[in-house]
Write a protein that holds these residues in place. Structure first.
Motif, PDB file in Angstrom:
ATOM      1  N   TYR A  38       3.868   6.267  -0.665  1.00 13.09           N
ATOM      2  CA  TYR A  38       2.520   6.792  -0.914  1.00 13.09           C
ATOM      3  C   TYR A  38       2.512   7.857  -2.009  1.00 13.09           C
ATOM      4  N   THR A  39       3.438   7.782  -2.935  1.00 16.83           N
ATOM      5  CA  THR A  39       3.465   8.712  -4.063  1.00 16.83           C
ATOM      6  C   THR A  39       3.129   7.972  -5.354  1.00 16.83           C
ATOM      7  N   MET A  40       4.005   7.053  -5.754  1.00 18.64           N
ATOM      8  CA  MET A  40       3.750   6.329  -6.995  1.00 18.64           C
ATOM      9  C   MET A  40       2.467   5.519  -6.912  1.00 18.64           C
ATOM     10  N   VAL A  41       2.112   5.011  -5.729  1.00 20.66           N
ATOM     11  CA  VAL A  41       0.877   4.237  -5.597  1.00 20.66           C
ATOM     12  C   VAL A  41      -0.362   5.116  -5.663  1.00 20.66           C
ATOM     13  N   LYS A  42      -0.206   6.442  -5.494  1.00 20.53           N
ATOM     14  CA  LYS A  42      -1.356   7.349  -5.518  1.00 20.53           C
ATOM     15  C   LYS A  42      -1.347   8.297  -6.709  1.00 20.53           C
ATOM     16  N   ALA A  49      -1.312  15.483  -8.318  1.00 22.86           N
ATOM     17  CA  ALA A  49      -1.251  14.330  -9.202  1.00 22.86           C
ATOM     18  C   ALA A  49      -0.099  13.388  -8.870  1.00 22.86           C
ATOM     19  N   HIS A  50       0.997  13.916  -8.324  1.00 25.55           N
ATOM     20  CA  HIS A  50       2.211  13.112  -8.213  1.00 25.55           C
ATOM     21  C   HIS A  50       2.735  12.930  -6.792  1.00 25.55           C
ATOM     22  N   MET A  51       2.243  13.705  -5.835  1.00 25.17           N
ATOM     23  CA  MET A  51       2.592  13.520  -4.420  1.00 25.17           C
ATOM     24  C   MET A  51       1.348  13.786  -3.577  1.00 25.17           C
ATOM     25  N   LEU A  52       0.285  13.081  -3.927  1.00 29.44           N
ATOM     26  CA  LEU A  52      -1.039  13.369  -3.369  1.00 29.44           C
ATOM     27  C   LEU A  52      -1.078  13.231  -1.850  1.00 29.44           C
ATOM     28  N   ASP A  53      -0.341  12.297  -1.308  1.00 29.51           N
ATOM     29  CA  ASP A  53      -0.387  12.078   0.138  1.00 29.51           C
ATOM     30  C   ASP A  53      -0.009  13.334   0.917  1.00 29.51           C
ATOM     31  N   LEU A  54       0.934  14.106   0.382  1.00 32.15           N
ATOM     32  CA  LEU A  54       1.325  15.348   1.051  1.00 32.15           C
ATOM     33  C   LEU A  54       0.169  16.343   1.066  1.00 32.15           C
ATOM     34  N   LEU A  55      -0.550  16.435  -0.029  1.00 36.15           N
ATOM     35  CA  LEU A  55      -1.677  17.369  -0.092  1.00 36.15           C
ATOM     36  C   LEU A  55      -2.788  16.945   0.861  1.00 36.15           C
ATOM     37  N   ILE A  56      -3.035  15.643   0.934  1.00 32.93           N
ATOM     38  CA  ILE A  56      -4.088  15.131   1.814  1.00 32.93           C
ATOM     39  C   ILE A  56      -3.802  15.511   3.264  1.00 32.93           C
ATOM     40  N   TYR A  57      -2.550  15.369   3.678  1.00 29.05           N
ATOM     41  CA  TYR A  57      -2.187  15.637   5.072  1.00 29.05           C
ATOM     42  C   TYR A  57      -1.637  17.045   5.290  1.00 29.05           C
ATOM     43  N   ARG A  58      -1.783  17.887   4.277  1.00 26.71           N
ATOM     44  CA  ARG A  58      -1.355  19.286   4.356  1.00 26.71           C
ATOM     45  C   ARG A  58       0.107  19.414   4.799  1.00 26.71           C
ATOM     46  N   GLU A  59       0.949  18.607   4.171  1.00 26.43           N
ATOM     47  CA  GLU A  59       2.380  18.671   4.409  1.00 26.43           C
ATOM     48  C   GLU A  59       3.071  19.221   3.164  1.00 26.43           C
ATOM     49  N   THR A  60       4.251  19.758   3.350  1.00 26.91           N
ATOM     50  CA  THR A  60       5.003  20.287   2.213  1.00 26.91           C
ATOM     51  C   THR A  60       6.058  19.284   1.776  1.00 26.91           C
ATOM     52  N   ALA A  61       6.417  19.376   0.516  1.00 26.47           N
ATOM     53  CA  ALA A  61       7.433  18.486  -0.022  1.00 26.47           C
ATOM     54  C   ALA A  61       8.812  18.856   0.524  1.00 26.47           C
ATOM     55  N   LYS A  62       9.726  17.884   0.455  1.00 29.24           N
ATOM     56  CA  LYS A  62      11.094  18.110   0.918  1.00 29.24           C
ATOM     57  C   LYS A  62      11.888  18.731  -0.228  1.00 29.24           C
ATOM     58  N   LEU A  63      12.001  20.063  -0.156  1.00 30.36           N
ATOM     59  CA  LEU A  63      12.611  20.862  -1.219  1.00 30.36           C
ATOM     60  C   LEU A  63      13.973  21.379  -0.789  1.00 30.36           C
ATOM     61  N   PRO A  64      14.798  21.814  -1.737  1.00 29.55           N
ATOM     62  CA  PRO A  64      16.095  22.405  -1.372  1.00 29.55           C
ATOM     63  C   PRO A  64      15.918  23.589  -0.429  1.00 29.55           C
ATOM     64  N   GLN A  65      16.808  23.692   0.559  1.00 31.31           N
ATOM     65  CA  GLN A  65      16.704  24.766   1.559  1.00 31.31           C
ATOM     66  C   GLN A  65      18.056  25.435   1.799  1.00 31.31           C
ATOM     67  N   GLN A  66      18.892  25.498   0.757  1.00 29.85           N
ATOM     68  CA  GLN A  66      20.213  26.113   0.878  1.00 29.85           C
ATOM     69  C   GLN A  66      20.308  27.341  -0.021  1.00 29.85           C
ATOM     70  N   GLY A  67      20.636  28.482   0.570  1.00 30.82           N
ATOM     71  CA  GLY A  67      20.829  29.697  -0.218  1.00 30.82           C
ATOM     72  C   GLY A  67      19.913  30.821   0.215  1.00 30.82           C
ATOM     73  N   LYS A  84       0.824  -1.206   0.000  1.00 31.97           N
ATOM     74  CA  LYS A  84       0.000   0.000   0.000  1.00 31.97           C
ATOM     75  C   LYS A  84       0.857   1.256   0.000  1.00 31.97           C
ATOM     76  N   CYS A  85       2.095   1.136   0.446  1.00 25.14           N
ATOM     77  CA  CYS A  85       3.020   2.268   0.489  1.00 25.14           C
ATOM     78  C   CYS A  85       3.898   2.336  -0.751  1.00 25.14           C
ATOM     79  N   PHE A  86       4.397   1.188  -1.179  1.00 25.90           N
ATOM     80  CA  PHE A  86       5.354   1.153  -2.286  1.00 25.90           C
ATOM     81  C   PHE A  86       5.159  -0.139  -3.056  1.00 25.90           C
ATOM     82  N   ALA A  87       4.807  -0.016  -4.318  1.00 27.04           N
ATOM     83  CA  ALA A  87       4.536  -1.196  -5.135  1.00 27.04           C
ATOM     84  C   ALA A  87       5.243  -1.127  -6.485  1.00 27.04           C
ATOM     85  N   THR A  88       6.329  -0.375  -6.561  1.00 23.68           N
ATOM     86  CA  THR A  88       7.056  -0.236  -7.826  1.00 23.68           C
ATOM     87  C   THR A  88       7.901  -1.481  -8.034  1.00 23.68           C
TER      88      THR A  88
END
Length: 368
Positions: A327-331, A269-287, A39-43
């Protein structure tokens, strides 16, 4: 990596190996078996690599069950919140163990499983969990997930050989795990001592940095010895955390009081689980250059989050979004008809291999 067209998920086998080696170490020290939670990873293009480190798969539906049986092999656990009449025969044909969610389902289908010699289990709900989200809390009020009444459980003992107890969610606190497992021992010990196996589900972040893996292993071994059961874990996120990125490109930059970089992907469309739980993606944070990273769909809230870079972004720049496996590729979905990310693997020698792309025909075939 510029030879691949974005967007694509990139599975890094060297990073995946780190998780796999921790799982193997836990298995060897504790005696517990580890099943990949599909359910988490099925690739399944990664299954050949993962198979040597794990004992099999666990599923939440007929299709996941069949995929695990066909592509991963080894031990296959079949679970569903509710099996349908037209599914049960095929489910049993793929399973080594089948776990029913309720006594009602057990009453309806256990006979068929017994006729085929399949081991039978029941989901036990301890009525507590580590989840901080009501949406994901298996012990929420009026939960439909499993049986908890001792009298009802006792009535099923002549038909089951094990139970599945899924109550951890993003739990990286060993002391909390230890405390709650002690509660389970106290409240359900008489039941557990009459079983052959117990699955403690997933949601234990034991592959995280600084997690006391040996303490967990020793605790699981003690539990197994106390009740005389084979322990199973069902790691999903723990199997693949930090192993995969989502690679995207900047399509446009808008300054509306805040600099917004629009990329060729979509959190919905591609990281739906983050949107569902109102979380932000892990993005670059340097600079010192701040940007909001946004998707290209027409959803106003299609926003990955805030990022910082060491220079100003330009059209065509690549951005790496980390921890993009669970929970990305599966969703992933075809919302707005946005191109679905391809799937690529970086081998341990650094070689990059495209394993799957999703052209227009796949979008069209998903509809009618």
């Amino acid at each position: 990596m510029t030879e691949l067209q974005t967007p694509y998920y990139l599975i890094d086998k060297a990073r995946l190996r780190s998780n796999m080696e921790k799982i193997q170490r836990l298995r060897e020290r504790s005696g517990a078996k580890a099943l990949l939670a599909l359910k988490c990873f099925a690739t399944w293009s990664a299954f050949d690599f993962m198979r040597d480190f794990m004992d099999g798969t666990t599923s939440s539906s007929l299709f996941e069950l069949r995929l695990g049986h066909e592509e991963f092999g080894k031990e296959t656990h079949a679970y569903s919140v509710a099996w349908a009449d037209h599914e049960i025969d095929e489910a049993i044909s793929h399973a080594d163990k089948i776990i029913f969610n309720s006594l009602g389902q057990l009453d309806r289908f256990a006979g068929k499983a017994q006729d085929k010699g399949i081991q039978i289990g029941l989901r036990l709900n301890p009525r507590f969990s580590t989840s901080g989200f009501d949406l994901a809390d298996p012990a929420r009020p009026f939960s439909r997930l499993g049986e908890w009444d001792i009298t009802r459980l006792d009535a099923a003992m002549d038909r089951i050989s094990g139970v599945m107890i899924h109550y951890n969610c993003e739990n990286g606190d060993f002391d909390l795990f230890d405390h709650q497992l002690t509660r389970i021992e106290t409240e359900f010990g008489d039941i557990l001592a009459r079983l052959d196996w117990v699955s403690l589900g997933g949601g234990i972040h034991f592959t995280g940095d600084d997690y006391p893996l040996d303490r967990l292993a020793d605790r699981l071994a003690a539990f197994s010895q106390k009740f005389g059961v084979q322990v199973y874990l069902e790691p999903g996120e723990a199997s693949i955390t930090r192993s995969t990125t989502l690679e995207v490109s900047v399509l446009d930059i808008i300054d509306n009081g805040k600099k917004v970089a629009i990329v060729d992907s979509s959190i919905e469309a591609h990281m739906l689980d983050l949107l569902i739980y109102r979380e932000t993606a892990k993005l670059p944070q340097q600079g010192d250059h701040d940007y909001q990273i946004a998707g290209k769909t027409c959803l106003a809230g299609d926003i990955f989050g805030e990022a910082r870079f060491d220079r100003e972004l330009q059209i065509g720049d690549r951005i790496t979004i980390d921890d993009a496996a669970g929970y990305t590729m599966v969703k992933k979905n075809w919302f707005n008809g946005v191109a679905m990310p391809s799937i690529a693997i970086r081998e341990e020698d650094g070689t990059l291999k495209l394993v799957r792309s999703f052209p227009y025909d796949d979008y069209k075939a998903s509809l009618s």
